[in-house]
Design a protein around this motif. Structure first.
Motif, PDB file in Angstrom:
ATOM      1  N   GLY A   1      13.177   0.775 -23.451  1.00  0.00           N
ATOM      2  CA  GLY A   1      12.341   1.385 -24.499  1.00  0.00           C
ATOM      3  C   GLY A   1      12.034   0.501 -25.694  1.00  0.00           C
ATOM      4  O   GLY A   1      11.592   1.007 -26.737  1.00  0.00           O
ATOM      5  N   ALA A   2      12.227  -0.807 -25.564  1.00  0.00           N
ATOM      6  CA  ALA A   2      11.850  -1.703 -26.676  1.00  0.00           C
ATOM      7  C   ALA A   2      10.329  -1.766 -26.784  1.00  0.00           C
ATOM      8  O   ALA A   2       9.617  -1.585 -25.786  1.00  0.00           O
ATOM      9  N   ASP A   3       9.846  -2.009 -27.976  1.00  0.00           N
ATOM     10  CA  ASP A   3       8.397  -2.070 -28.219  1.00  0.00           C
ATOM     11  C   ASP A   3       7.885  -3.503 -28.272  1.00  0.00           C
ATOM     12  O   ASP A   3       6.702  -3.755 -28.065  1.00  0.00           O
ATOM     13  N   PHE A   4       8.762  -4.440 -28.652  1.00  0.00           N
ATOM     14  CA  PHE A   4       8.382  -5.848 -28.797  1.00  0.00           C
ATOM     15  C   PHE A   4       9.456  -6.717 -28.149  1.00  0.00           C
ATOM     16  O   PHE A   4      10.632  -6.348 -28.124  1.00  0.00           O
ATOM     17  N   LEU A   5       9.028  -7.917 -27.716  1.00  0.00           N
ATOM     18  CA  LEU A   5       9.979  -8.905 -27.200  1.00  0.00           C
ATOM     19  C   LEU A   5      10.151 -10.010 -28.234  1.00  0.00           C
ATOM     20  O   LEU A   5       9.154 -10.526 -28.758  1.00  0.00           O
ATOM     21  N   ARG A   6      11.407 -10.331 -28.576  1.00  0.00           N
ATOM     22  CA  ARG A   6      11.659 -11.459 -29.458  1.00  0.00           C
ATOM     23  C   ARG A   6      12.242 -12.613 -28.650  1.00  0.00           C
ATOM     24  O   ARG A   6      12.766 -12.419 -27.548  1.00  0.00           O
ATOM     25  N   GLY A   7      12.170 -13.807 -29.195  1.00  0.00           N
ATOM     26  CA  GLY A   7      12.780 -14.973 -28.568  1.00  0.00           C
ATOM     27  C   GLY A   7      12.394 -16.199 -29.364  1.00  0.00           C
ATOM     28  O   GLY A   7      11.225 -16.359 -29.724  1.00  0.00           O
ATOM     29  N   GLY A   8      13.378 -17.037 -29.671  1.00  0.00           N
ATOM     30  CA  GLY A   8      13.110 -18.215 -30.495  1.00  0.00           C
ATOM     31  C   GLY A   8      12.755 -19.426 -29.642  1.00  0.00           C
ATOM     32  O   GLY A   8      13.472 -19.754 -28.689  1.00  0.00           O
ATOM     33  N   ALA A   9      11.654 -20.069 -29.988  1.00  0.00           N
ATOM     34  CA  ALA A   9      11.278 -21.328 -29.335  1.00  0.00           C
ATOM     35  C   ALA A   9      11.624 -22.501 -30.253  1.00  0.00           C
ATOM     36  O   ALA A   9      11.916 -23.600 -29.794  1.00  0.00           O
ATOM     37  N   PHE A  10      11.583 -22.240 -31.549  1.00  0.00           N
ATOM     38  CA  PHE A  10      12.005 -23.234 -32.552  1.00  0.00           C
ATOM     39  C   PHE A  10      13.220 -22.630 -33.250  1.00  0.00           C
ATOM     40  O   PHE A  10      13.113 -21.578 -33.884  1.00  0.00           O
ATOM     41  N   LYS A  11      14.381 -23.269 -33.108  1.00  0.00           N
ATOM     42  CA  LYS A  11      15.616 -22.661 -33.603  1.00  0.00           C
ATOM     43  C   LYS A  11      16.177 -23.380 -34.823  1.00  0.00           C
ATOM     44  O   LYS A  11      16.441 -24.582 -34.765  1.00  0.00           O
ATOM     45  N   PRO A  12      16.397 -22.652 -35.911  1.00  0.00           N
ATOM     46  CA  PRO A  12      17.010 -23.259 -37.096  1.00  0.00           C
ATOM     47  C   PRO A  12      18.534 -23.255 -36.959  1.00  0.00           C
ATOM     48  O   PRO A  12      19.194 -22.293 -37.326  1.00  0.00           O
ATOM     49  N   ARG A  13      19.108 -24.294 -36.391  1.00  0.00           N
ATOM     50  CA  ARG A  13      20.548 -24.321 -36.134  1.00  0.00           C
ATOM     51  C   ARG A  13      21.285 -25.055 -37.245  1.00  0.00           C
ATOM     52  O   ARG A  13      20.797 -26.051 -37.782  1.00  0.00           O
ATOM     53  N   THR A  14      22.480 -24.573 -37.555  1.00  0.00           N
ATOM     54  CA  THR A  14      23.271 -25.195 -38.617  1.00  0.00           C
ATOM     55  C   THR A  14      23.615 -26.640 -38.250  1.00  0.00           C
ATOM     56  O   THR A  14      23.647 -27.515 -39.106  1.00  0.00           O
ATOM     57  N   SER A  15      23.875 -26.889 -36.969  1.00  0.00           N
ATOM     58  CA  SER A  15      24.204 -28.249 -36.532  1.00  0.00           C
ATOM     59  C   SER A  15      22.999 -28.908 -35.858  1.00  0.00           C
ATOM     60  O   SER A  15      22.360 -28.299 -34.986  1.00  0.00           O
ATOM     61  N   PRO A  16      22.722 -30.154 -36.201  1.00  0.00           N
ATOM     62  CA  PRO A  16      21.612 -30.851 -35.528  1.00  0.00           C
ATOM     63  C   PRO A  16      21.927 -31.163 -34.069  1.00  0.00           C
ATOM     64  O   PRO A  16      21.042 -31.528 -33.301  1.00  0.00           O
ATOM     65  N   TYR A  17      23.207 -31.011 -33.675  1.00  0.00           N
ATOM     66  CA  TYR A  17      23.593 -31.301 -32.289  1.00  0.00           C
ATOM     67  C   TYR A  17      23.488 -30.059 -31.409  1.00  0.00           C
ATOM     68  O   TYR A  17      23.634 -30.140 -30.199  1.00  0.00           O
ATOM     69  N   ALA A  18      23.289 -28.869 -32.041  1.00  0.00           N
ATOM     70  CA  ALA A  18      23.166 -27.630 -31.262  1.00  0.00           C
ATOM     71  C   ALA A  18      21.744 -27.542 -30.681  1.00  0.00           C
ATOM     72  O   ALA A  18      20.831 -28.220 -31.149  1.00  0.00           O
ATOM     73  N   PHE A  19      21.599 -26.692 -29.670  1.00  0.00           N
ATOM     74  CA  PHE A  19      20.296 -26.492 -29.014  1.00  0.00           C
ATOM     75  C   PHE A  19      19.225 -26.137 -30.054  1.00  0.00           C
ATOM     76  O   PHE A  19      19.388 -25.191 -30.820  1.00  0.00           O
TER      77      PHE A  19
END
Ligand code: PEP
Ligand code: MN
Length: 336
Positions: A121-139
């Motif tokens: 029953g969700a109305d919208f789909l979310r998903g990050g393509a550009f991720k603001p990660r605390t570590s530059p080594y994270a995805f």
């Protein structure tokens, strides 16, 4: 705006201050009392910087009596703003649910999650393509490839897509995105906000980690003052001294912002808590508080998620939560 003048100020200094203020196209009204002099400003004081007035040698104190935001202000727009996206409405009474993974990882992961959240029953789909990660080594996100997967999934499932922009130079990649999210870390990226203000896309603006509600509203004003009035505000937890949760959900933001602004209000219980078991209770609390929408992270395999697995619901958990959320929504709308 009310300005209290120091006792020692000369008439010349007071006149000079009033002339300067009138340069902002406001009227000044000097009130001379027994013990002090006060200047009242009449008109639109939004372009006057309180700190600049305060810095004047003869100024004792300054107080704003009107909010510095105009377009986001309910005072000048009493009716709730309702934003329509592909036939779905955000704001104005119904509860929208935005759900999906923190990050777009693979086509299979996104598609399976989309089908599951749609069925629940969700109305919208979310998903990050550009991720603001605390570590530059994270995805860091799949970038353009992630955007393409979101569009493909939207086209196959019919669920409108919400995804985050991090850099103004990527704006062309978002031409076919339904709702553009500005993340907490970018809430005061004014160049980005102004550029989004010149687009016609709905903007989901998240509250900064340590931003006040007024700062959030001023960021909305940045977008709106450029011509885009389709702004949706999102409370996603603020940073406090409590280490048990990732952030502290400031649920009072819903009724408080409701008084101050006509813009739709979203609660993100996932980033607000960072804890899987807290997402459902905080979602229900947000519905009870009168939120217009929820943004919830859901992953087909949270233990192996490339980001934010600890706060992601499984599709089964999401389905069970949605049943309660929709029941409570009905109760809130009909019984209260
Ligand atoms: C997100 O929604 O994936 C996100 C990064 O949120 P926030 O900006 O609230 O941290
Ligand atoms: Mn996340």
């Amino acid at each position: 705006m009310i300005i209290v003048i120091k006792d020692k100020a000369t008439d010349n200094q007071v006149n000079e201050l009033m002339n300067w203020l009138e340069g902002f196209r406001v009227k000044t009204n000097l009130v001379t009392g027994v013990h002090s002099r006060i200047i009242g400003l009449i008109g639109d004081t939004t372009s006057i910087d309180v700190d600049a007035v305060n810095a004047r040698e003869i100024v004792e104190t300054v107080k704003r009596v009107q909010e510095p935001y105009k377009k986001a202000n309910r005072r000048f727009h009493p009716d709730d703003t309702v934003i329509e996206v592909r036939g779905r409405k955000i704001g104005g009474g119904s509860l929208s649910v935005i759900a999906g993974p923190c990050s777009v990882e693979t086509e299979d992961q996104l598609m399976r999650t989309a089908i599951a959240v749609k069925e629940a029953g969700a109305d919208f789909l979310r998903g990050g393509a550009f991720k603001p990660r605390t570590s530059p080594y994270a995805f860091q996100g799949l970038g353009k490839e992630g955007i393409d997967l979101l569009i493909k999934t939207r086209n196959e499932t019919g669920l409108p897509i919400v995804t985050e922009i991090m850099d103004v130079s990527d704006i062309d990649l978002f031409a076919d995105i339904d709702v553009i999210q500005v993340g907490a870390r970018n809430m005061q990226n004014f160049t980005l906000l102004k550029a989004l203000g010149r687009s016609d896309k709905p903007i989901l603006l998240k509250r900064g980690l340590s931003a006040t509600m007024q700062e959030l509203l001023m960021s909305a004003e940045y977008i709106m003052s450029e011509g885009n009035s389709k702004v949706i505000l999102c409370e996603r937890g603020i940073r406090t001294y409590e280490p048990e949760t990732r952030n502290t959900l400031d649920l009072s933001a819903v009724p408080l912002l409701r008084q101050k602004t006509h813009l739709p209000l979203v609660i993100d219980p996932s980033h607000a808590t960072g804890v899987n078991s807290l997402v459902e209770p905080m979602s229900l609390a947000a519905v009870a508080a009168g939120a217009d929408a929820l943004e919830i992270e859901v992953h087909i395999d949270p233990k192996n998620a490339w980001s934010d697995g600890a706060q992601s619901l499984t599709p089964e958990q999401f389905k069970a939560s949605m049943e309660k959320i929709r029941k409570l929504e009905k109760f809130v709308k009909t019984e209260l």
